[in-house]
Design a protein around this motif. Sequence first.
Motif, PDB file in Angstrom:
ATOM      1  N   VAL A 138      56.216  23.766 -15.721  1.00 44.63           N
ATOM      2  CA  VAL A 138      56.655  22.821 -14.665  1.00 44.63           C
ATOM      3  C   VAL A 138      57.301  23.630 -14.600  1.00 44.63           C
ATOM      4  CG1 VAL A 138      57.600  21.056 -14.519  1.00 44.63           C
ATOM      5  CG2 VAL A 138      55.977  20.987 -16.393  1.00 44.63           C
ATOM      6  N   PRO A 146      54.834  18.091 -10.364  1.00 47.68           N
ATOM      7  CA  PRO A 146      53.736  17.054 -11.366  1.00 47.68           C
ATOM      8  C   PRO A 146      54.510  15.954 -10.428  1.00 47.68           C
ATOM      9  CG  PRO A 146      56.352  17.739 -12.215  1.00 47.68           C
ATOM     10  CD  PRO A 146      56.570  18.902 -10.190  1.00 47.68           C
ATOM     11  N   LEU A 191      59.332  15.562 -16.944  1.00 48.94           N
ATOM     12  CA  LEU A 191      59.454  15.393 -16.096  1.00 48.94           C
ATOM     13  C   LEU A 191      61.299  14.695 -15.251  1.00 48.94           C
ATOM     14  CD1 LEU A 191      56.290  13.495 -16.007  1.00 48.94           C
ATOM     15  CD2 LEU A 191      56.921  15.282 -15.267  1.00 48.94           C
ATOM     16  N   HIS A 234      59.257   7.969 -12.739  1.00 47.51           N
ATOM     17  CA  HIS A 234      60.695   8.381 -13.217  1.00 47.51           C
ATOM     18  C   HIS A 234      61.171   9.092 -12.038  1.00 47.51           C
ATOM     19  CE1 HIS A 234      59.432   9.986 -16.989  1.00 47.51           C
ATOM     20  NE2 HIS A 234      58.011  10.455 -17.034  1.00 47.51           N
ATOM     21  N   ALA A 238      56.720  10.665 -10.243  1.00 43.03           N
ATOM     22  CA  ALA A 238      56.336  10.959 -10.979  1.00 43.03           C
ATOM     23  C   ALA A 238      55.695   9.803 -11.777  1.00 43.03           C
ATOM     24  CB  ALA A 238      56.393  12.052 -12.107  1.00 43.03           C
ATOM     25  N   SER A 240      54.545   8.117 -15.619  1.00 46.76           N
ATOM     26  CA  SER A 240      53.483   8.078 -17.635  1.00 46.76           C
ATOM     27  C   SER A 240      53.226   7.126 -17.249  1.00 46.76           C
ATOM     28  CB  SER A 240      55.014   9.135 -18.078  1.00 46.76           C
ATOM     29  OG  SER A 240      55.726  10.323 -17.490  1.00 46.76           O
ATOM     30  N   VAL A 258      50.428  16.284 -18.300  1.00 45.31           N
ATOM     31  CA  VAL A 258      51.207  16.552 -16.909  1.00 45.31           C
ATOM     32  C   VAL A 258      50.684  16.949 -16.306  1.00 45.31           C
ATOM     33  CG1 VAL A 258      53.530  17.057 -16.228  1.00 45.31           C
ATOM     34  CG2 VAL A 258      53.494  16.731 -18.080  1.00 45.31           C
TER      35      VAL A 258
END
Length: 392
Positions: A138, A146, A191, A234, A238, A240, A258
């Motif tokens: 990443v 991401p 992340l 996040h 991002a 999740s 991811v």
Amino acid sequence: MGDAHRIGIVGLGVISRAYLGTLAQHPGVRIAAVADLDAARAAEVAQQLPGTEALSVEDLLAAPDLDTVLNLTTPAAHAEIALGAIGHGKHVYAEKPLACTFDDGKAVLDAATAAGVGVACAPDTVLGTGTQTARAAVDAGLIGRPFAASAVMVTPGHERWHPNPDFYYAPGGGPLLDMGPYYISALVHLLGPVRTVTGASSRLRGERVIGSGPRQGERVPVEVDSHVSGVLEHAGGALSTLTTSFDGVTTTAAPIEVHGEKGTLAVPDPNHFDGEVRLYELGGTGWRTLPPSAGYADAARGIGLLDFLRADDRRPPRAGGDVALHVLETMTALLCSAAEGRRITLTTSVERPEPVPLTPAWMWKGPQDPQEGPREGTREGTREGTQGCLPM
């Protein structure tokens, strides 16, 4: 070399065997004392470890010749034991979760700050080559920016194999507080911190049947929700999605995926230290396995404690108490969101822990240089006579 860092272990249940496998022979630490509510169990373990004394829990916490308490008790006792150790001026490394409630977890960290001692907490599995190689991918931009991730843990429940599974279904247990630390810690490493959460949960049945051991056939009441889902937003933007369940049979989903604008990463189970990291690039024709490029190789339970002991003002512990508290708040906020039907903004944040460079086993299992002493400011040297030599 001087004396090794002196550790006292409280709680000698199933997980203690894994820690002992890592720590009992490590040259930088010495297991000086053990304690358990079952005094006979403590005596049996001490007998197998030369130089180790079996004590009561109270005597171990107060022992003047210990530097760090390794807290392997059940979750409901985590905060009490940690506060007891801190009250006697000792560092603490705890099994996950840090505590059963956010307030208790915060009290532990506040007490440690006031006492000038350190706190760290499992899981340390995320310091192995699995999660760390994925993080390196990443950070290297292999999937581009991401924007989303999924984390899935589905199991029919620990009562099928654990001889004393009661605490998994008592307050402080459940699939989220038990297994969520692995997945959420990995997501934080991958992340960054979580800003807000939205959760939902359910309970399939009101009791479980123990499937093995001397209590086989005994019924255990289920006092907590056994299936929890949520969305984590996040701080970096991002999203999740998280599913943790003691109600399902199995799943075909990758433990963690991811997604980025240029590719998708399949991340191995964060309950393990290693595993294949696979990349599917935009425009590609299939998955490509990435070689291990970061993390402690061949790691095992206790590597987070060794990492903690080598932390200093230049490099905080990678399994530090601040990360554990943020993960705990994420989980308790998810449960609160599920109960109240609302989106919750967290009060804590945390820096992503420093990545772990690819570290072969010989480097963390013993000293690189037999003449090397502890770095100034590391926790091996925080007490007179504690001069252990730990790698990394």
